[in-house]
Write an enzyme that holds these catalytic residues in place. Structure first.
Site, PDB file in Angstrom:
ATOM      1  N   SER A  32     -37.317 -22.492  23.158  1.00  0.00           N
ATOM      2  CA  SER A  32     -37.888 -21.059  23.179  1.00  0.00           C
ATOM      3  C   SER A  32     -37.526 -20.165  22.581  1.00  0.00           C
ATOM      4  O   SER A  32     -36.648 -19.462  21.768  1.00  0.00           O
ATOM      5  CB  SER A  32     -39.527 -21.023  23.609  1.00  0.00           C
ATOM      6  OG  SER A  32     -40.402 -20.226  23.552  1.00  0.00           O
ATOM      7  N   ASP A  56     -41.142 -17.192  17.449  1.00  0.00           N
ATOM      8  CA  ASP A  56     -40.239 -17.358  18.078  1.00  0.00           C
ATOM      9  C   ASP A  56     -39.479 -18.759  17.900  1.00  0.00           C
ATOM     10  O   ASP A  56     -39.521 -19.233  16.809  1.00  0.00           O
ATOM     11  CB  ASP A  56     -40.874 -17.028  19.721  1.00  0.00           C
ATOM     12  CG  ASP A  56     -41.725 -18.900  19.934  1.00  0.00           C
ATOM     13  OD1 ASP A  56     -42.191 -19.266  19.402  1.00  0.00           O
ATOM     14  OD2 ASP A  56     -41.448 -19.118  21.637  1.00  0.00           O
ATOM     15  N   ASP A  92     -39.060 -21.741  18.652  1.00  0.00           N
ATOM     16  CA  ASP A  92     -40.081 -23.020  18.328  1.00  0.00           C
ATOM     17  C   ASP A  92     -41.375 -22.789  17.789  1.00  0.00           C
ATOM     18  O   ASP A  92     -42.092 -23.628  17.822  1.00  0.00           O
ATOM     19  CB  ASP A  92     -40.264 -23.886  19.586  1.00  0.00           C
ATOM     20  CG  ASP A  92     -41.367 -23.124  20.172  1.00  0.00           C
ATOM     21  OD1 ASP A  92     -41.118 -22.801  20.735  1.00  0.00           O
ATOM     22  OD2 ASP A  92     -41.133 -23.903  20.991  1.00  0.00           O
ATOM     23  N   ASP A 109     -44.197 -21.602  19.001  1.00  0.00           N
ATOM     24  CA  ASP A 109     -45.282 -21.592  19.252  1.00  0.00           C
ATOM     25  C   ASP A 109     -45.875 -20.263  19.622  1.00  0.00           C
ATOM     26  O   ASP A 109     -46.758 -20.737  20.456  1.00  0.00           O
ATOM     27  CB  ASP A 109     -45.399 -22.437  21.025  1.00  0.00           C
ATOM     28  CG  ASP A 109     -44.483 -22.092  21.743  1.00  0.00           C
ATOM     29  OD1 ASP A 109     -43.772 -21.423  21.458  1.00  0.00           O
ATOM     30  OD2 ASP A 109     -44.407 -22.806  22.638  1.00  0.00           O
TER      31      ASP A 109
END
Length: 538
Positions: free
Chosen positions: A182, A329, A331, A333
């Site tokens: 992340s 960010d 990834d 999400d």
């Protein structure tokens, strides 16, 4: 006695059925059942309602609890936290771990234990990764483990976490796996496992994965020294599945009802998973797009860019006179927005804007938005002024989503930019959030600063204190007294929150009030008491 056991006992004493209790506090019967099966209450509002209903204090209900417990606290996971298996690549998370996770999942989804094995069919697992150098190592290790256990592996390659969730549920996969840490720096990595509904895998199953990693075959009911390896034609295939990622992009594009040809949009892709996807989506919708953080080299993910470092995007928006900017960010999400003046618009303000959007369309069930205890008091007050309510859970998008599921709420999220719009996704999706905010700009013909202006946030200050024992420090009477004293001096116009870090030996002291200077002073005073009591470590 757990909170769930106390609720069950109180309900029995009061001769109230689960259905009746659910109706009295406006939740589903499934929610009451879950609480009583040791899945503790995460919503502050519901705890207060339960106490009022049974005529007890919150102290009586929460006695012997360190805080509002997480629903998963009963299962003490060793490797998997609330956001997957995460650690420093090659140290806390190795290729051997990844291979074993693949071996277990390939076996599990072909066994009756999973409840979804199909006779004569190999399990199908979809696999994605972010741009970290170590993601490639972990990707091939997981794929090898899956194939060795007889599962077919479908490779999305570099993609976002929400895309893996979407493809898993849309294309009927047994599970999905995303390799990412992340917003963490490049040297960390993680493995997120997603069930066939596009949701994070349950703790009971991750506990079985951990047993296998540690060599405990008894928990799996396997008598051999290791899981059986597939042979001959039963060995799994590894398949390129970039088409799945393309369908996810088409899905995002389909959600927009406007052309963005008159909009100038800035994107910061954090040198991460969205570096190709985000620009392609917004360009397809007609926007003039300017992108930064889209040159990944395996080592620069999240480095001074993305949703945790919006300085470069804010400068870009101001200097290039863009209408809006969106930072993701690693990834994707999460999303943090930047208005046309270069000001950051955080998760609380985005929740307010999207809450009003759904509310105006009659799509916000019970006029309620789900947030966490970290959301700003000014945000909660602003929702109330706009005719909406806020239910708050413990920190973590997982707990936000569980609350949404239990009560069929439409919108939830975190201050950090995890926004879940239940109609469209089962997880936070940064690009989806950006599209919905852009749709609101088009529908209202207002600027982002105008849409966010009703939300007046109180200053917040968080002091992270490294301690030897989080539980002891948090429950120390002198520390509690210092927190109570600060709240009394704040006088109802703010709050004090003591919170244990889920991944580090830290106690977080968060203070919120009308003055930034007072916030810092109160937080530092509480931190000093923690130090005086002997809990601090260097």
């Amino acid at each position: 006695m757990t909170i769930g056991e106390k609720i069950s006992a109180l309900r029995t004493m009061g001769n109230i059925s689960q259905e009746e209790l659910a109706e009295k506090i406006s939740v589903s019967r499934k929610a009451v059942y879950s609480w009583e099966m040791d899945k503790d209450v995460t919503q502050i509002e519901k705890i207060i309602q339960l106490c009022e209903l049974f005529g007890i204090t919150t102290d009586e209900l929460l006695k012997e609890q360190n805080s509002i417990k997480k629903p998963t606290e009963k299962i003490k996971n060793k490797y998997f936290g609330t956001d997957g298996f995460r650690g420093e690549a090659g140290v806390g998370l190795t290729s051997a771990h990844a291979y074993k996770i693949g071996r277990f999942l390939g076996w599990y989804y072909s066994s009756p234990l999973s409840g979804c094995a199909k006779a004569g069919a190999r399990p199908r697992v979809v696999l994605g990764k972010d741009t970290r150098r170590s993601s490639y190592m972990l990707e091939y290790s997981i794929a090898a483990g899956l194939a060795a256990s007889g599962a077919d592996v479908y490779m999305l390659h570099v993609t976002t976490t929400p895309s893996v969730s979407y493809v898993t549920r849309q294309d009927g996969f047994d599970c999905g796996i995303m390799i990412t840490a992340s917003h963490n720096p490049f040297y960390d990595n993680g493995i997120k496992v997603i069930n066939r509904y596009g949701e994070k895998l349950d703790d009971a199953t991750t506990a079985l994965i951990e047993d296998y990693i540690d060599g405990d075959m008894k928990a799996l009911g396997v008598s051999t020294a290791d899981l059986p390896e597939a042979q001959g034609e039963k060995i799994g295939c590894i398949v390129d599945y970039a088409s799945g990622r393309n369908r996810y992009m088409a899905y995002l594009i389909s959600l927009a009802s406007h052309s963005y040809k008159n909009l100038r949009i800035g994107l910061d892709c954090a040198n991460g998973a969205s570096w190709m996807i985000a620009k392609a989506v917004f360009s397809a919708l007609g926007a003039h797009v300017e992108v930064i953080g889209a040159e990944p080299d395996g080592l620069n993910i999240n480095r001074a860019c993305g949703s945790t470092h919006t300085e470069k995007l804010r400068t870009l928006v101001k200097e290039r006179r863009l209408d809006v900017g969106f930072a993701f960010d690693g990834d994707a999400d999460r999303c943090i927005a930047v208005d046309e003046k270069g000001n950051e618009v955080d998760g609380d303000k985005m929740l307010y804007i999207l809450g009003k959007r759904l509310h105006a369309r009659g799509m916000l069930k019970n006029d309620t938005v789900v947030a966490t205890v970290m959301s700003n008091s000014g945000f909660v007050a602003s929702l109330g002024e706009a005719g909406m309510k806020c239910v708050q859970t413990t920190v973590g998008d997982r707990f936000v989503y569980e609350c949404m599921q239990e009560n069929d709420y439409a919108l939830g999220g975190e201050q950090s930019g995890h926004i879940i719009i239940k109609k469209y996704a089962t997880t936070g999706d940064g690009i989806l959030t950006a599209i919905m905010l852009t749709e609101e700009l088009c529908d209202t013909k207002a600027s982002l600063s105008e849409l966010a202006s009703p939300v007046v946030l109180y200053p917040q200050y968080t002091q992270n204190v490294r301690v030897s024992d989080k539980n002891a420090a948090m429950n120390d009477s002198a520390v509690r007294a210092a927190a109570t004293k600060a709240e009394r001096e704040i006088g109802g116009k703010g709050r004090v929150l003591l919170r244990k870090s889920g991944t580090e030996p830290l106690l977080r002291v968060m203070v919120e009030c009308e003055s930034a200077e007072e916030c810092r002073a109160h937080a530092e005073a509480i931190a000093e008491v923690i130090k005086e009591r002997g809990y601090c470590v260097e």
